[in-house]
Design a protein around this motif. Structure first.
Motif, short mmCIF file in Angstrom:
data_model
loop_
_atom_site.label_atom_id
_atom_site.label_comp_id
_atom_site.label_asym_id
_atom_site.label_seq_id
_atom_site.Cartn_x
_atom_site.Cartn_y
_atom_site.Cartn_z
N ALA A 76 0.39 -1.34 0.09
CA ALA A 76 0.32 -0.19 -0.20
C ALA A 76 0.97 1.18 -0.08
O ALA A 76 0.70 2.25 -1.12
N GLN A 77 1.50 1.55 0.85
CA GLN A 77 3.23 2.17 0.88
C GLN A 77 2.99 2.86 -0.60
O GLN A 77 4.11 3.74 -0.72
N LYS A 78 4.19 1.49 -0.87
CA LYS A 78 4.73 1.87 -2.44
C LYS A 78 3.86 2.34 -3.27
O LYS A 78 4.14 2.75 -4.52
N ALA A 79 1.87 1.03 -3.86
CA ALA A 79 1.52 1.76 -4.81
C ALA A 79 1.34 3.59 -4.12
O ALA A 79 0.66 4.21 -5.35
N LEU A 80 0.90 3.91 -3.13
CA LEU A 80 0.57 5.35 -3.01
C LEU A 80 1.74 6.38 -3.64
O LEU A 80 0.99 7.20 -3.99
N GLU A 81 2.68 5.74 -2.65
CA GLU A 81 4.26 6.72 -3.34
C GLU A 81 4.25 7.14 -5.33
O GLU A 81 4.57 7.41 -5.66
N ALA A 82 3.92 5.36 -5.87
CA ALA A 82 3.64 5.45 -7.33
C ALA A 82 2.73 6.40 -7.79
O ALA A 82 2.36 6.49 -9.10
N GLY A 83 1.07 6.72 -7.20
CA GLY A 83 0.46 7.49 -7.13
C GLY A 83 -1.18 6.60 -7.32
O GLY A 83 -2.28 6.75 -8.57
N ILE A 84 -0.94 5.75 -7.34
CA ILE A 84 -2.11 4.33 -7.33
C ILE A 84 -2.85 4.24 -5.75
O ILE A 84 -2.08 3.88 -4.73
N THR A 85 -4.49 4.44 -6.53
CA THR A 85 -4.97 4.59 -4.73
C THR A 85 -6.16 3.64 -4.89
O THR A 85 -6.37 3.24 -3.72
N GLN A 86 -6.77 2.33 -5.96
CA GLN A 86 -7.35 1.83 -6.03
C GLN A 86 -7.40 1.22 -7.17
O GLN A 86 -6.18 1.00 -7.75
N VAL A 87 -7.08 -0.38 -6.49
CA VAL A 87 -6.99 -1.06 -6.98
C VAL A 87 -8.00 -2.14 -7.00
O VAL A 87 -9.13 -2.46 -6.13
N VAL A 88 -7.92 -3.38 -7.80
CA VAL A 88 -8.51 -4.45 -7.68
C VAL A 88 -8.42 -5.72 -8.05
O VAL A 88 -6.86 -6.16 -7.33
N PHE A 89 -8.49 -6.12 -6.80
CA PHE A 89 -8.01 -7.62 -5.76
C PHE A 89 -8.05 -9.07 -6.07
O PHE A 89 -9.38 -9.67 -6.49
N ASP A 90 -6.75 -9.26 -6.84
CA ASP A 90 -6.96 -10.63 -7.43
C ASP A 90 -6.34 -11.88 -6.72
O ASP A 90 -5.11 -11.86 -5.95
N ARG A 91 -7.60 -12.38 -6.05
CA ARG A 91 -6.19 -13.68 -5.38
C ARG A 91 -5.55 -14.73 -5.44
O ARG A 91 -5.32 -15.48 -4.79
N ASN A 92 -6.01 -15.04 -6.84
CA ASN A 92 -4.90 -15.96 -7.53
C ASN A 92 -5.59 -17.26 -7.42
O ASN A 92 -4.87 -17.97 -7.31
N GLY A 93 -6.87 -17.80 -7.01
CA GLY A 93 -6.87 -19.40 -6.74
C GLY A 93 -7.06 -19.78 -5.23
O GLY A 93 -8.07 -20.78 -4.84
N TYR A 94 -6.87 -18.75 -4.72
CA TYR A 94 -6.40 -19.47 -3.06
C TYR A 94 -8.13 -18.76 -3.14
O TYR A 94 -8.28 -17.82 -3.27
N LEU A 95 -8.51 -19.43 -1.39
CA LEU A 95 -9.20 -18.84 -0.77
C LEU A 95 -9.00 -17.65 -0.05
O LEU A 95 -7.87 -16.92 0.50
#
Length: 114
Positions: A76-95
């Motif tokens: 989250a910290q790295k994404a906010l520094e890169a200017g990303i505030t919203q994401v789509v969560f991909d659990r990649n097949g895991y529960l």
């Protein structure tokens, strides 16, 4: 036995990926969980680029759930520094349970919106 488990996860993964796509405005946050570590990437699927990544390498002294929460806060910290505030969560097949849930909660706590 292990191959059936892996095949099942791959089927679920493809089913999820039909509807979950990352764009430049809302990139996809993909989780990979191994026995010892947890990794997360924020990916723009239109260009195929990884924008930000984080992992639990070097955090082996703490319990796995705490590692996952720390990695969530770190991404989250790295994404906010890169200017990303919203994401789509991909659990990649895991529960959505255990370490995957802790990682998502840590990312939300860090300021990302899903």
């Amino acid at each position: 036995m292990a191959t059936k488990k892996i095949e099942r996860r791959i089927k679920i993964k493809f089913r999820i990926r039909k509807s979950v796509n990352g764009t430049a405005e809302r990139p996809r946050m993909s989780v990979f969980r191994s026995n010892k570590q947890i990794y997360v990437q924020v990916i723009n699927d239109l260009t195929g680029n990884t924008l930000v990544s984080a992992s639990s390498l070097g955090m082996e002294t703490m319990p796995k759930k705490e590692q996952a929460a720390k990695v969530g806060e770190l991404i989250a910290q790295k994404a906010l520094e890169a200017g990303i505030t919203q994401v789509v969560f991909d659990r990649n097949g895991y529960l959505y349970h255990g370490r995957v849930k802790e990682l998502a909660d840590g990312a939300r706590k860090g300021g990302l919106k899903f």
